[in-house]
Design an enzyme around this catalytic site. Structure first.
Site, mmCIF file in Angstrom:
data_model
loop_
_atom_site.group_PDB
_atom_site.id
_atom_site.type_symbol
_atom_site.label_atom_id
_atom_site.label_comp_id
_atom_site.label_asym_id
_atom_site.label_seq_id
_atom_site.Cartn_x
_atom_site.Cartn_y
_atom_site.Cartn_z
ATOM 1 N N CYS A 105 -0.902 17.637 -25.213
ATOM 2 C CA CYS A 105 -1.736 17.282 -24.062
ATOM 3 C C CYS A 105 -2.641 16.101 -24.393
ATOM 4 O O CYS A 105 -2.919 15.248 -23.544
ATOM 5 C CB CYS A 105 -2.587 18.470 -23.635
ATOM 6 S SG CYS A 105 -1.654 19.910 -23.071
ATOM 7 N N CYS A 125 -4.071 22.206 -27.078
ATOM 8 C CA CYS A 125 -2.724 21.629 -26.919
ATOM 9 C C CYS A 125 -2.693 20.191 -27.442
ATOM 10 O O CYS A 125 -3.222 19.269 -26.810
ATOM 11 C CB CYS A 125 -2.330 21.671 -25.443
ATOM 12 S SG CYS A 125 -0.810 20.781 -25.055
#
Length: 306
Positions: free
Chosen positions: A87, A84
């Site tokens: 993230c 991700c």
């Protein structure tokens, strides 16, 4: 995203049921250090005294590291994954702020790939997803990457919800805007306050500052005594009454200004009434929502309107 906070309705409806995750943790669960938690972030050294600020959480340690810990210290749960990219933008900021907090709150990092059941219990549909847990229950959440200024505001609210005494941090952006206002540079002050509100739409201090800019512009060049005298001679002249109210606020007679405009609301109708109402609300904004005189005047305004 303009505001990282969500309403609490998803929690009050029981959408997040953590009972299935309340299990007996393994003996002597070991919290990780910031360097071990999540994707590589280059987190600076932890707080003095060795206070826990970041832990890597699994299903086996969820009860002890999140639910039980949150009974005494607010816990922020960061759902992330190695693949991700967003993230990797949010996690370093969360870790840095956790270290900065020195143990006032704890960041619990959950790898959704390794712990799908926890993600399922929290109804995580996309990452990054961040939950605040206080007293063993989720109290707020947001998804996606948000600006650090908004993230700090959100964390302040979480700490207050957890009963942690929070000192309001100084904001250099506000200092700059306030300095411009005090020096009479209204254009610079307006730009500075609007920039803050673009980044933090719910910033009450910036809203109050912007309202003060408007107030200063309205009274520029006015003779205070003449304005009050003109209003006394023409009690139903809307413009005269509005200017007089502005002068009274700047003269430290805010309650008198509020009463003046509430009375004018009672005596007007249509567009004039709405103009007076909006003006009065702008004066409330100058004072801020916690001013007891504002609370009293709001009740009087509601009575006059309805």
């Amino acid at each position: 995203m303009s505001d990282p906070r969500m309403t609490s309705s998803i929690f009050t409806r029981g959408a997040v049921d953590l009972s299935a995750l309340r299990s007996t943790p393994p003996a002597n669960p070991r919290p990780t250090t910031p360097a071990q938690a999540g994707p590589p972030t280059g987190l600076p050294g932890g707080p003095a005294g060795g206070a826990v600020t970041v832990v890597d959480v699994t299903e086996a340690t969820f009860q002890s590291e999140v639910l039980e810990r949150s009974l005494s210290t607010p816990v922020v749960v960061d759902f992330w994954a190695e693949w991700c990219e967003p993230c990797k933008q949010l996690s370093p900021v969360l870790e840095r702020l956790a270290a900065e907090g020195g143990g006032a709150w704890v960041l619990a990092k959950v790898d959704v790939d390794a712990n799908p059941r926890i993600a399922q219990m929290f109804r995580v549909q996309g990452i990054p997803m961040v939950y605040a847990v206080v007293g063993g229950q989720p109290v707020d959440a947001f998804s996606g990457v948000v600006p650090e200024a908004q993230l700090r505001q959100w964390l302040q609210a979480v700490l207050k919800a957890g009963g942690v005494a929070v000192a309001e941090p100084e904001d250099p952006r506000l200092d700059e805007a306030d300095d411009a206002l005090m020096s009479g540079d209204l254009e610079a002050a307006e730009r500075a306050y609007r920039k803050i509100l673009a980044e933090s739409p719910a910033d009450a201090a910036a809203e109050a500052g912007l309202a003060q800019v408007g107030l200063a512009r309205r009274v520029a060049g006015a003779d205070p005594q003449a304005a009050l005298a003109a209003a006394a001679q023409a009690p139903d002249d809307v413009e005269a009454q509005l200017l007089a109210a502005d002068v009274e606020v700047l003269s430290g007679m805010a309650e008198q200004a509020y009463a003046r405009l509430v009375g004018l609301v009672r005596r007007t109708a249509g567009e004039d009434r709405e103009k007076v109402r909006q003006h009065l609300v702008s004066l409330f904004t100058v004072a801020g929502p916690d001013d007891p005189a504002v609370a009293s005047a709001r009740r009087a305004l509601a009575s006059a309107l309805f």
